[in-house]
Design an enzyme around this catalytic site. Structure first.
Site, PDB file in Angstrom:
ATOM      1  CG  PHE A   1      46.852  43.960  40.045  1.00 45.13           C
ATOM      2  CD1 PHE A   1      48.238  43.869  40.140  1.00 45.13           C
ATOM      3  CD2 PHE A   1      46.077  43.331  41.022  1.00 45.13           C
ATOM      4  CE1 PHE A   1      48.832  43.162  41.177  1.00 45.13           C
ATOM      5  CE2 PHE A   1      46.662  42.634  42.058  1.00 45.13           C
ATOM      6  CZ  PHE A   1      48.049  42.539  42.132  1.00 45.13           C
TER       7      PHE A   1
ATOM      8  CG  ASP B   1      41.547  46.240  29.691  1.00 42.30           C
ATOM      9  OD1 ASP B   1      40.916  47.266  29.976  1.00 42.30           O
ATOM     10  OD2 ASP B   1      42.097  45.518  30.552  1.00 42.30           O
TER      11      ASP B   1
ATOM     12  CG  LEU C   1      42.519  50.864  28.024  1.00 42.10           C
ATOM     13  CD1 LEU C   1      43.221  51.932  27.190  1.00 42.10           C
ATOM     14  CD2 LEU C   1      43.584  50.054  28.770  1.00 42.10           C
TER      15      LEU C   1
ATOM     16  CB  THR D   1      39.914  49.686  36.532  1.00 42.25           C
ATOM     17  OG1 THR D   1      39.834  48.343  36.047  1.00 42.25           O
ATOM     18  CG2 THR D   1      38.574  50.125  37.072  1.00 42.25           C
ATOM     19  N   GLY D   2      42.012  49.589  33.878  1.00 45.23           N
ATOM     20  CA  GLY D   2      43.345  49.182  33.451  1.00 45.23           C
ATOM     21  C   GLY D   2      44.092  50.359  32.856  1.00 45.23           C
TER      22      GLY D   2
ATOM     23  CE1 TYR E   1      34.364  41.080  41.929  1.00 44.36           C
ATOM     24  CE2 TYR E   1      34.774  40.222  44.133  1.00 44.36           C
ATOM     25  CZ  TYR E   1      35.173  40.403  42.821  1.00 44.36           C
ATOM     26  OH  TYR E   1      36.389  39.902  42.406  1.00 44.36           O
TER      27      TYR E   1
ATOM     28  CE  LYS F   1      34.809  38.298  39.575  1.00 47.86           C
ATOM     29  NZ  LYS F   1      35.533  38.231  38.316  1.00 47.86           N
TER      30      LYS F   1
ATOM     31  CB  VAL G   1      44.696  46.313  52.591  1.00 46.28           C
ATOM     32  CG1 VAL G   1      45.144  44.867  52.540  1.00 46.28           C
ATOM     33  CG2 VAL G   1      45.119  46.917  53.914  1.00 46.28           C
ATOM     34  CB  ILE G   2      49.362  44.822  50.170  1.00 41.04           C
ATOM     35  CG1 ILE G   2      49.047  43.736  51.217  1.00 41.04           C
ATOM     36  CG2 ILE G   2      50.852  44.878  49.841  1.00 41.04           C
ATOM     37  CD1 ILE G   2      49.615  42.363  50.936  1.00 41.04           C
TER      38      ILE G   2
END
Ligand SMILES: NC(=O)c1ccc[n+]([C@@H]2O[C@H](COP(=O)([O-])OP(=O)(O)OC[C@H]3O[C@@H](n4cnc5c(N)ncnc54)[C@H](O)[C@@H]3O)[C@@H](O)[C@H]2O)c1
Length: 307
Positions: free
Chosen positions: A11, A31, A33, A35-36, A140, A144, A183-184
């Protein structure tokens, strides 16, 4: 100038790639892939299907001699990090260290790292400034934060320059339903399908929603900014509750969804809003899109006329 974008099929990474290709930089995407998606890949960039944990990364970077690395690839989900801490640690820490080793050995000039508001955890002091106390409430957030510390030490010990960008809740086109700003996209999809929206708790919990093209612009600025070797919040510094978000989406789409309340989620942070003055000063970056503007662009992309 050659730039490697890990997670460039995802994303946020794909929007960063778009921005770099538009600026005429030579862009490579790495990547796996997981989740991409192949459909996110900008045809103006070269694509390498590879895992950041791959042992061949050193040889790859030694051969290609990238000037810059923008690191977006990660295990991105709070819930998954709690369900499978090994995987989170493996991708977000071991994968990062593999990339840092390859980067320093091939004399990369600077690495830009996708960090997160999740490193702060729940805090009473709002808006959250970069030097606030950090108490991540998930693996998570911890991975980070640990990633940022590795960057700091790679700079101190080996001179590898870095900029860490602590994204607030990112939203925009190509977003999946998972991840931190999901959420959006969930609400939009349900709204347009005429389905009800599920709110966990009373909907007064707040987030700082930042549009993905603003995040891409921040990454671009971070490549060349003079003030490197530190972390910056990338946010709007505006607090929006879930209830406000539903009202705004309904107004823009001209639809009245049913709202279903469910039990609050465990470990859900009550309020989140990040100060963004440091990025204005150090990266010469400010968000260009308001929440209504970003949401309108998403609605338009989905073929829906805004009110
Ligand atoms: N979306 C948000 O609101 C948000 C907020 C804060 C931080 N972040 C961070 O921003 C970055 C991008 O997140 P996103 O929302 O675009 O997620 P995303 O899942 O869309 O993108 C992640 C990309 O990384 C790739 N990837 C995952 N593991 C990999 C591995 N081991 N090797 C190679 N590639 C791998 C995936 O295939 C995917 O393309 C992540 O580092 C995430 O933690 C996101």
């Amino acid at each position: 100038m050659k730039v490697l974008v890990t997670g460039g099929a995802g994303f946020i990474g794909s929007h960063i790639v778009d921005k770099l290709v538009q600026a005429d930089l030579q862009v490579y995407i790495l990547d796996n892939l997981s989740t991409g998606s192949f459909s996110n890949i900008n045809p103006g960039a070269a694509f390498l299907k590879k895992d950041i944990r791959d042992e061949g990364l050193k040889e790859l970077l030694a051969r290609e001699r990238f000037d810059y690395v923008i690191h977006q690839a990660a295990q991105t989900m709070v819930a998954n990090s709690l369900a499978d801490p090994y995987y989170d640690c493996d991708v977000n820490i071991r994968g990062l260290v593999n990339l840092l080793e390859a980067s320093r050995l091939s004399a990369v000039k600077r690495i830009i790292f996708a960090s997160s508001a999740a490193i702060y955890g729940d805090t009473d002091v709002l808006p959250i400034a970069e030097d606030c106390g950090k108490q991540p409430s998930s693996f998570y957030g911890e991975s980070k934060l640990t990633g940022e510390r590795y960057l700091e030490l790679y700079y101190k010990n080996f001179g590898l320059e870095y900029v860490a960008l602590r994204y607030a809740n990112v939203y925009g086109e190509r977003q999946g339903d998972s991840g931190e700003g999901g959420v959006i996209s969930i609400f939009l999809r349900k709204l347009l399908a005429g389905q009800g929206l599920t709110v966990y708790g009373d909907g007064s919990q707040t987030r700082d929603y930042i549009y993905v093209k603003d995040v891409a612009a921040a990454n671009y600025q971070a490549l060349f900014a003079g003030t490197a070797n530190r972390s910056y919040n990338i946010s709007t510094q505006k607090e929006t509750s879930v209830n406000d978000l539903i009202e705004l989406l309904s107004q823009l789409a001209g639809l009245q969804p049913a709202v279903i309340h469910d039990a609050p989620r465990d470990n859900d942070i009550r309020r989140s809003v990040l100060a963004n003055q440091a990025a204005a000063n150090g990266l010469n970056w400010q968000p260009a899109y308001t929440l209504p503007a970003g949401l309108s662009l998403m609605l338009r992309e989905l073929g829906h006329q805004t009110m």
